[in-house]
Write an enzyme that holds these catalytic residues in place. Structure first.
Site, PDB file in Angstrom:
ATOM      1  N   ILE A   1      47.928  36.921  22.575  1.00 40.74           N
ATOM      2  CA  ILE A   1      48.127  38.357  22.015  1.00 40.74           C
ATOM      3  C   ILE A   1      48.832  39.099  22.630  1.00 40.74           C
ATOM      4  O   ILE A   1      49.717  39.990  22.499  1.00 40.74           O
ATOM      5  CB  ILE A   1      46.551  38.844  21.616  1.00 40.74           C
ATOM      6  CG1 ILE A   1      45.895  37.914  20.634  1.00 40.74           C
ATOM      7  CG2 ILE A   1      46.539  40.182  21.535  1.00 40.74           C
ATOM      8  CD1 ILE A   1      44.566  38.179  20.717  1.00 40.74           C
TER       9      ILE A   1
ATOM     10  N   ASP B   1      46.070  39.275  38.978  1.00 41.51           N
ATOM     11  CA  ASP B   1      44.747  38.962  38.556  1.00 41.51           C
ATOM     12  C   ASP B   1      43.853  39.933  38.572  1.00 41.51           C
ATOM     13  O   ASP B   1      43.698  40.502  39.597  1.00 41.51           O
ATOM     14  CB  ASP B   1      44.278  37.686  39.634  1.00 41.51           C
ATOM     15  CG  ASP B   1      42.764  37.444  39.685  1.00 41.51           C
ATOM     16  OD1 ASP B   1      42.128  37.818  38.370  1.00 41.51           O
ATOM     17  OD2 ASP B   1      42.415  36.716  40.749  1.00 41.51           O
TER      18      ASP B   1
ATOM     19  N   ARG C   1      41.378  52.257  35.921  1.00 41.48           N
ATOM     20  CA  ARG C   1      41.379  53.096  37.058  1.00 41.48           C
ATOM     21  C   ARG C   1      42.670  53.156  37.799  1.00 41.48           C
ATOM     22  O   ARG C   1      43.064  54.032  38.195  1.00 41.48           O
ATOM     23  CB  ARG C   1      40.240  52.417  38.156  1.00 41.48           C
ATOM     24  CG  ARG C   1      39.957  53.240  39.458  1.00 41.48           C
ATOM     25  CD  ARG C   1      38.789  52.574  40.284  1.00 41.48           C
ATOM     26  NE  ARG C   1      39.277  51.227  40.564  1.00 41.48           N
ATOM     27  CZ  ARG C   1      38.325  50.134  41.131  1.00 41.48           C
ATOM     28  NH1 ARG C   1      37.064  50.750  41.051  1.00 41.48           N
ATOM     29  NH2 ARG C   1      38.676  49.212  41.049  1.00 41.48           N
TER      30      ARG C   1
ATOM     31  N   TYR D   1      30.241  36.673  27.451  1.00 40.13           N
ATOM     32  CA  TYR D   1      31.723  37.228  26.841  1.00 40.13           C
ATOM     33  C   TYR D   1      31.563  38.254  25.955  1.00 40.13           C
ATOM     34  O   TYR D   1      32.106  39.457  25.904  1.00 40.13           O
ATOM     35  CB  TYR D   1      32.496  36.044  26.036  1.00 40.13           C
ATOM     36  CG  TYR D   1      33.831  36.518  25.644  1.00 40.13           C
ATOM     37  CD1 TYR D   1      35.206  36.589  26.076  1.00 40.13           C
ATOM     38  CD2 TYR D   1      33.730  36.554  23.855  1.00 40.13           C
ATOM     39  CE1 TYR D   1      36.130  36.903  25.290  1.00 40.13           C
ATOM     40  CE2 TYR D   1      34.931  36.735  23.243  1.00 40.13           C
ATOM     41  CZ  TYR D   1      36.130  36.841  23.896  1.00 40.13           C
ATOM     42  OH  TYR D   1      37.181  37.399  23.020  1.00 40.13           O
TER      43      TYR D   1
ATOM     44  N   LYS E   1      32.457  42.217  26.016  1.00 40.33           N
ATOM     45  CA  LYS E   1      33.215  43.001  24.870  1.00 40.33           C
ATOM     46  C   LYS E   1      32.746  44.140  24.340  1.00 40.33           C
ATOM     47  O   LYS E   1      33.160  44.774  24.082  1.00 40.33           O
ATOM     48  CB  LYS E   1      33.667  41.904  23.646  1.00 40.33           C
ATOM     49  CG  LYS E   1      34.557  40.759  24.071  1.00 40.33           C
ATOM     50  CD  LYS E   1      35.970  41.320  24.540  1.00 40.33           C
ATOM     51  CE  LYS E   1      37.158  39.960  24.584  1.00 40.33           C
ATOM     52  NZ  LYS E   1      38.383  40.760  25.111  1.00 40.33           N
TER      53      LYS E   1
END
Ligand code: NAD
Length: 260
Positions: free
Chosen positions: A18, A63, A125, A156, A160
């Site tokens: 994506i 990362d 941030r 997960y 989300k």
């Protein structure tokens, strides 16, 4: 006039799937794209592919689990493009279900939460001051239908769901400074995350009212809309791009009578 002409864009997890489709879509609409990923080699290939299409893209190893790595990527984008106008948070981590509730390891929970939820927070941030300075700043985060309904993958899914809350609270914080913050919640999308599971993808397609799973480009189109001026009065929202999965209870319909 292309919608992202003159925009500087940073996308995390953009080497494939994506994130990469979003890089191609925003690039095709005029953006200068920083393709960032943990996998720098793959990010280089994706950026090179964009350049071969005549688009403007660079690669950067980033990362999202590491604050200084995220801050360096943001600084690089601002330096390379002169501004950062759009941040797309696509990187995430989904550990296949382990028996979390039967003496599950803290590490799985913490890692999925750290890379999926805290990773996006780190990026927001670091990017926010630059998005404010841009005057047309926007953040689009890739969430999941897992944040809304149970499809397994506990840690997960919790991450989300947290991203939807982060989207709303940051939208409130950033709105007075002209930055919009939204989330796209995809259903099942054919990416490398499903590699080697073609049979499962075919099987799962049956529960999608629109009759198929998603393609990365389906999600990229929604990201492009939310990042663009076309969505100038939209902030803090979750847009499900899921072939009708959450709207229609296919199992219920099938139990009464099959849908035509
Ligand atoms: N594919 C689906 O069915 C699906 C469904 C709903 C939501 N999503 C979400 O879409 C987003 C993209 O998923 P995808 O299917 O394209 O995945 P993908 O596996 O095709 O690509 C993910 C990319 O993220 C990178 N990445 C992993 N850890 C990283 C880290 N710590 N820092 C930076 N990059 C990192 C990987 O190297 C990879 O290039 C994720 O947020 C995922 O949760 C995917």
């Amino acid at each position: 006039m292309k919608r992202f002409e003159g925009y500087g864009v940073l996308i995390t997890g953009a080497a494939r799937g994506i994130g990469a489709a979003t890089a191609r879509r925003l690039g095709a609409e005029g953006a200068r794209v920083l393709v960032t990923d943990l996998d720098l080699d793959a990010a280089e290939k994706t950026a090179a592919d964009l350049r071969e299409r005549g688009l403007t893209a660079e690669a950067y190893g980033c990362d999202v689990g590491d604050r200084s790595s995220v801050e360096a990527a943001v600084a690089y984008a601002v330096d390379a493009f002169g501004s950062l106008d759009v941040l797309v948070n696509s990187a995430a981590r989904c550990t296949p279900d382990v028996p979390l509730f039967e003496d599950g390891p803290d590490e799985v929970w913490e890692r999925d939460l750290d890379l999926t939820l805290t990773g996006a927070y780190r990026c927001c941030r670091a990017a926010l001051p630059h998005l404010v300075a841009s005057g047309r700043g926007a953040i689009v985060t890739i969430g999941s239908v897992n944040g809304i309904q149970d499809f397994g993958n506990h840690a997960y899914s919790a991450a989300k769901a947290g991203l939807m809350s982060l989207t709303r609270t940051l939208a409130g914080h950033a709105a007075p400074r002209g930055v919009r913050v939204n989330l796209v919640a995809p259903g099942t999308v054919r990416t490398s995350a499903w590699e080697g599971r073609a049979a499962e993808l075919d099987s799962v397609a049956r529960v999608y009212p629109l009759g198929r799973v998603g393609e990365p480009e389906d999600i990229a189109a929604a990201v492009a809309f939310l990042a663009s001026r076309d969505a100038a009065w939209i902030t803090g929202t979750t847009l499900c791009v899921d072939g009708g999965l959450l709207a229609v209870n296919t199992a219920f319909h099938e139990a009464i009578r099959p849908l035509p």
